[in-house]
Structures are given as C-alpha cells and as structure tokens.
Design an enzyme around this catalytic site. Structure first.
Site, mmCIF file in Angstrom:
data_model
loop_
_atom_site.group_PDB
_atom_site.id
_atom_site.type_symbol
_atom_site.label_atom_id
_atom_site.label_comp_id
_atom_site.label_asym_id
_atom_site.label_seq_id
_atom_site.Cartn_x
_atom_site.Cartn_y
_atom_site.Cartn_z
ATOM 1 N N CYS A 151 2.814 6.347 46.795
ATOM 2 C CA CYS A 151 3.867 7.336 47.079
ATOM 3 C C CYS A 151 3.299 8.685 47.490
ATOM 4 O O CYS A 151 4.018 9.521 48.027
ATOM 5 C CB CYS A 151 4.781 7.504 45.870
ATOM 6 S SG CYS A 151 3.903 8.092 44.412
ATOM 7 N N CYS A 153 5.596 7.275 37.513
ATOM 8 C CA CYS A 153 5.189 8.674 37.702
ATOM 9 C C CYS A 153 4.458 9.221 36.481
ATOM 10 O O CYS A 153 3.594 10.091 36.611
ATOM 11 C CB CYS A 153 6.407 9.543 38.005
ATOM 12 S SG CYS A 153 7.345 8.976 39.435
HETATM 13 FE FE1 FES Z 1 5.343 8.036 42.769
HETATM 14 FE FE2 FES Z 1 6.535 10.011 41.426
HETATM 15 S S1 FES Z 1 7.384 8.830 43.092
HETATM 16 S S2 FES Z 1 4.468 9.280 41.213
#
Ligand code: FES
Length: 134
Positions: free
Chosen positions: A41, A114
């Site tokens: 991400c 996350c």
């Molecule tokens: Fe991947 Fe937050 S969306 S670490």
C-alpha cells in the site's frame, strides 16, 4: 479514490489520534530509529526513540514518529509512541500489533495490517539499538 475518514469505519480513538497525533515529528539526537514501509500500500513510518540507561535497566524515555499513510497507520503510530514511553526495552518488545490496534479501539478488517508498521518499528529500533549498545 481517496480514502475518507468516516466514523462508520474508524473508532473515535482512531479519529482522535489521526486528527491530533501524539508525539508527531522528528527527534533531535534520537538514540534509536527505525523506518518501516508496507510495499503493497506504500504506507510508511519512521520511529525515533530516546533511551535512558540506569541501574534499573534500559528504558524508553521518549518516542516520536513521522508517518505517511492511511488514518489507521497514523493512529497506531501515534498510540504506539504513547505506549512505549516509560517502558523498559523488554516490556516495549512485548507490545504487539494487536495491542496497538486494541488501544485505538480496534481497526476495520481491511486496516488491521496497518498496525504492523508500528509493531515492526518498535521491534526494529530496539533490536538495532541493542545490537550496538550491548
Ligand atoms: Fe496499508 Fe495502512 S493502508 S498500512
């Protein structure tokens, strides 16, 4: 599409830490530091620690962070700095991604990953510091 900060998805604690991150910013003369990123991400976090050595053992005296990413990354990074402060290094190393996620009131399923960044940053910073300070 940009992510929206909705209370339907995030707990009030996540929203609070996102809007008012604790201990945000670089630390002058940090004793330990770690940079972690999620290659999927792109979120990233840099953790700075000040470590005190005394007869009671090594302890985290202060922690700050810089993070780039989603609200869950900012919030778990923020809460992690408050949770490691004052702990011995051994105690700080026992903190897990679940501890950080729980401390912000839980995360939506798609955001559980996350909290890994903060946990990895704490582990890496302390492990690296120990490798050079015995
Ligand atoms: Fe991947 Fe937050 S969306 S670490």
């Amino acid at each position: 599409m940009a992510e929206t900060l909705s209370s339907e998805h995030y707990s009030p604690i996540v929203i609070d830490h996102f809007n008012n991150p604790r201990n945000a910013g670089p630390m002058e003369d940090a004793d330990a530091e770690a940079f972690v990123t999620n290659p999927v991400c792109g979120d990233s976090m840099r953790l700075f620690l000040r470590i005190d050595r005394d007869c009671n053992g090594d302890r985290v005296a202060a922690a700050t962070f810089l993070a780039s990413g989603c609200p869950a990354t900012i919030a778990t990074s923020s809460v992690a700095t408050t949770m490691v402060r004052g702990r011995s290094l051994d105690e700080a190393l026992t903190l897990t991604r679940d501890d950080f996620a729980d401390a912000v009131g839980g995360l939506p399923k798609s955001k559980v990953h996350c909290s890994v960044l903060a946990a990895a940053a704490v582990r890496n910073a302390i492990t690296e510091w120990r490798a050079t300070h015995g």
